[in-house]
Design a protein around this motif. Structure first.
Motif, PDB file in Angstrom:
ATOM      1  N   VAL A 137      45.046  22.706  43.341  1.00  0.00           N
ATOM      2  CA  VAL A 137      43.955  23.061  42.655  1.00  0.00           C
ATOM      3  C   VAL A 137      42.903  24.180  43.542  1.00  0.00           C
ATOM      4  N   GLY A 138      42.815  23.821  44.780  1.00  0.00           N
ATOM      5  CA  GLY A 138      41.891  24.544  45.548  1.00  0.00           C
ATOM      6  C   GLY A 138      42.518  25.869  45.781  1.00  0.00           C
ATOM      7  N   THR A 139      43.720  26.157  45.498  1.00  0.00           N
ATOM      8  CA  THR A 139      44.282  27.639  45.669  1.00  0.00           C
ATOM      9  C   THR A 139      44.111  28.259  44.426  1.00  0.00           C
ATOM     10  N   ILE A 140      44.137  27.607  43.372  1.00  0.00           N
ATOM     11  CA  ILE A 140      43.810  28.044  42.070  1.00  0.00           C
ATOM     12  C   ILE A 140      42.517  28.531  41.990  1.00  0.00           C
ATOM     13  N   LEU A 141      41.547  27.580  42.236  1.00  0.00           N
ATOM     14  CA  LEU A 141      39.964  28.061  42.330  1.00  0.00           C
ATOM     15  C   LEU A 141      39.737  29.290  43.085  1.00  0.00           C
ATOM     16  N   ALA A 142      40.441  29.334  44.447  1.00  0.00           N
ATOM     17  CA  ALA A 142      40.005  30.543  45.311  1.00  0.00           C
ATOM     18  C   ALA A 142      40.628  31.676  44.610  1.00  0.00           C
ATOM     19  N   CYS A 143      41.904  31.701  44.055  1.00  0.00           N
ATOM     20  CA  CYS A 143      42.547  32.789  43.170  1.00  0.00           C
ATOM     21  C   CYS A 143      41.552  33.299  42.140  1.00  0.00           C
ATOM     22  N   VAL A 144      40.824  32.454  41.439  1.00  0.00           N
ATOM     23  CA  VAL A 144      40.154  32.850  40.191  1.00  0.00           C
ATOM     24  C   VAL A 144      38.799  33.368  40.846  1.00  0.00           C
ATOM     25  N   ILE A 145      38.261  32.898  41.998  1.00  0.00           N
ATOM     26  CA  ILE A 145      37.212  33.282  42.615  1.00  0.00           C
ATOM     27  C   ILE A 145      37.274  34.681  43.065  1.00  0.00           C
ATOM     28  N   PHE A 146      38.534  34.989  43.834  1.00  0.00           N
ATOM     29  CA  PHE A 146      38.721  36.302  44.264  1.00  0.00           C
ATOM     30  C   PHE A 146      39.146  37.449  43.275  1.00  0.00           C
ATOM     31  N   VAL A 147      39.883  36.989  42.244  1.00  0.00           N
ATOM     32  CA  VAL A 147      39.770  38.079  40.956  1.00  0.00           C
ATOM     33  C   VAL A 147      38.450  38.227  40.576  1.00  0.00           C
ATOM     34  N   TYR A 148      37.517  37.392  40.367  1.00  0.00           N
ATOM     35  CA  TYR A 148      36.042  37.366  39.800  1.00  0.00           C
ATOM     36  C   TYR A 148      35.616  38.676  40.507  1.00  0.00           C
ATOM     37  N   SER A 149      35.395  38.192  41.969  1.00  0.00           N
ATOM     38  CA  SER A 149      34.834  39.310  43.176  1.00  0.00           C
ATOM     39  C   SER A 149      35.505  40.564  43.205  1.00  0.00           C
ATOM     40  N   GLY A 150      36.721  40.421  42.803  1.00  0.00           N
ATOM     41  CA  GLY A 150      37.460  41.965  42.798  1.00  0.00           C
ATOM     42  C   GLY A 150      37.041  42.680  41.560  1.00  0.00           C
ATOM     43  N   LYS A 151      36.849  42.124  40.462  1.00  0.00           N
ATOM     44  CA  LYS A 151      36.379  42.943  39.424  1.00  0.00           C
ATOM     45  C   LYS A 151      34.906  43.592  39.561  1.00  0.00           C
ATOM     46  N   GLN A 152      34.014  42.514  40.189  1.00  0.00           N
ATOM     47  CA  GLN A 152      32.653  42.925  40.332  1.00  0.00           C
ATOM     48  C   GLN A 152      32.851  44.150  41.313  1.00  0.00           C
ATOM     49  N   ALA A 153      33.531  44.119  42.429  1.00  0.00           N
ATOM     50  CA  ALA A 153      33.556  45.265  43.340  1.00  0.00           C
ATOM     51  C   ALA A 153      33.911  46.489  42.705  1.00  0.00           C
ATOM     52  N   ALA A 154      34.823  46.311  41.861  1.00  0.00           N
ATOM     53  CA  ALA A 154      35.460  47.548  40.884  1.00  0.00           C
ATOM     54  C   ALA A 154      34.243  48.074  39.987  1.00  0.00           C
ATOM     55  N   LYS A 155      33.429  47.216  39.519  1.00  0.00           N
ATOM     56  CA  LYS A 155      32.445  47.541  38.702  1.00  0.00           C
ATOM     57  C   LYS A 155      31.431  48.617  39.641  1.00  0.00           C
ATOM     58  N   ARG A 156      31.164  48.069  40.787  1.00  0.00           N
ATOM     59  CA  ARG A 156      30.235  48.798  41.620  1.00  0.00           C
ATOM     60  C   ARG A 156      30.886  50.057  42.244  1.00  0.00           C
ATOM     61  N   GLY A 157      32.317  50.299  42.077  1.00  0.00           N
ATOM     62  CA  GLY A 157      32.913  51.435  42.527  1.00  0.00           C
ATOM     63  C   GLY A 157      33.356  51.132  43.786  1.00  0.00           C
ATOM     64  N   GLU A 158      33.545  49.982  44.369  1.00  0.00           N
ATOM     65  CA  GLU A 158      34.172  49.594  45.649  1.00  0.00           C
ATOM     66  C   GLU A 158      35.711  49.525  45.599  1.00  0.00           C
ATOM     67  N   SER A 159      36.297  50.095  46.557  1.00  0.00           N
ATOM     68  CA  SER A 159      37.861  49.773  46.486  1.00  0.00           C
ATOM     69  C   SER A 159      38.306  49.946  47.815  1.00  0.00           C
ATOM     70  N   VAL A 160      39.504  49.249  48.166  1.00  0.00           N
ATOM     71  CA  VAL A 160      39.998  49.378  49.281  1.00  0.00           C
ATOM     72  C   VAL A 160      40.357  50.684  49.862  1.00  0.00           C
ATOM     73  N   THR A 161      40.966  51.613  48.951  1.00  0.00           N
ATOM     74  CA  THR A 161      41.228  53.001  49.119  1.00  0.00           C
ATOM     75  C   THR A 161      40.059  53.872  49.793  1.00  0.00           C
ATOM     76  N   LYS A 162      38.972  53.488  48.964  1.00  0.00           N
ATOM     77  CA  LYS A 162      37.649  54.095  49.452  1.00  0.00           C
ATOM     78  C   LYS A 162      37.193  53.773  50.736  1.00  0.00           C
ATOM     79  N   MET A 163      37.274  52.556  51.028  1.00  0.00           N
ATOM     80  CA  MET A 163      36.913  51.738  52.057  1.00  0.00           C
ATOM     81  C   MET A 163      37.690  52.319  53.242  1.00  0.00           C
ATOM     82  N   ASN A 164      38.895  52.514  53.268  1.00  0.00           N
ATOM     83  CA  ASN A 164      39.898  53.040  54.334  1.00  0.00           C
ATOM     84  C   ASN A 164      39.540  54.758  54.420  1.00  0.00           C
ATOM     85  N   LEU A 165      39.361  55.272  53.399  1.00  0.00           N
ATOM     86  CA  LEU A 165      39.026  56.703  53.735  1.00  0.00           C
ATOM     87  C   LEU A 165      37.620  57.006  54.504  1.00  0.00           C
ATOM     88  N   ASP A 166      36.767  55.985  54.106  1.00  0.00           N
ATOM     89  CA  ASP A 166      35.331  55.975  54.844  1.00  0.00           C
ATOM     90  C   ASP A 166      35.541  55.808  56.243  1.00  0.00           C
TER      91      ASP A 166
END
Length: 150
Positions: free
Chosen positions: A108-137
């Motif tokens: 149950v904890g793993t499923i909740l953590a997955c849902v939280i990380f998917v939500y935070s990733g979508k919020q970061a994508a809306k802000r324009g943040e990505s792992v590729t951009k952070m790597n290039l910077d």
């Protein structure tokens, strides 16, 4: 008495010792006790259940964590109710129930953590943040630092 049973009696931990001839004629053969049937009060107070006798009876000393397992599995109501020794079978059942409950909570904890990380990733994508951009910077900063040191 057959040869098989005679070997079983002689080689096992029975408190009997074979007395008599070793030939096939068993008319003069008898069994005698090496030890008295009951030597103390503790041996006479064995559990009535033959399964407990086969599994060693109440021979498992319980520590504090195992007391919690026994209470959590529902075998006892409170930690004060747990005796100092329980049967190995009871302890195994309590450990298995605790292991299953812990694994269910972890799922149950793993499923909740997955849902939280998917939500935070979508919020970061809306802000324009990505792992590729952070790597290039990061690479640009490292390359600038190397250029300045040369």
């Amino acid at each position: 008495m057959s040869l098989f049973f005679r070997r079983v009696l002689l080689q096992s931990n029975f408190p009997f010792k074979h007395v008599g001839s070793t030939q096939c004629n068993f008319s003069h053969t008898s069994l005698r006790l090496d030890k008295p049937a009951v030597t103390s009060d503790t041996e006479s107070k064995k559990p009535d259940n033959p399964l407990n006798v086969l599994h060693g009876g109440r021979n498992h000393k319980v520590d504090n964590l195992e007391k919690r397992f026994l209470v959590w599995s529902g075998k006892y109501k409170r930690m004060e109710d747990v005796p100092p020794t329980v049967s190995q079978e009871t302890m195994e059942k309590a450990r298995n129930k605790a292991r299953i409950k812990i694994s269910n909570y972890m799922m149950v904890g793993t499923i909740l953590a997955c849902v939280i990380f998917v939500y935070s990733g979508k919020q970061a994508a809306k802000r324009g943040e990505s792992v590729t951009k952070m790597n290039l910077d990061w690479h640009q900063e490292v390359n600038k630092a190397e250029a300045e040191t040369k």
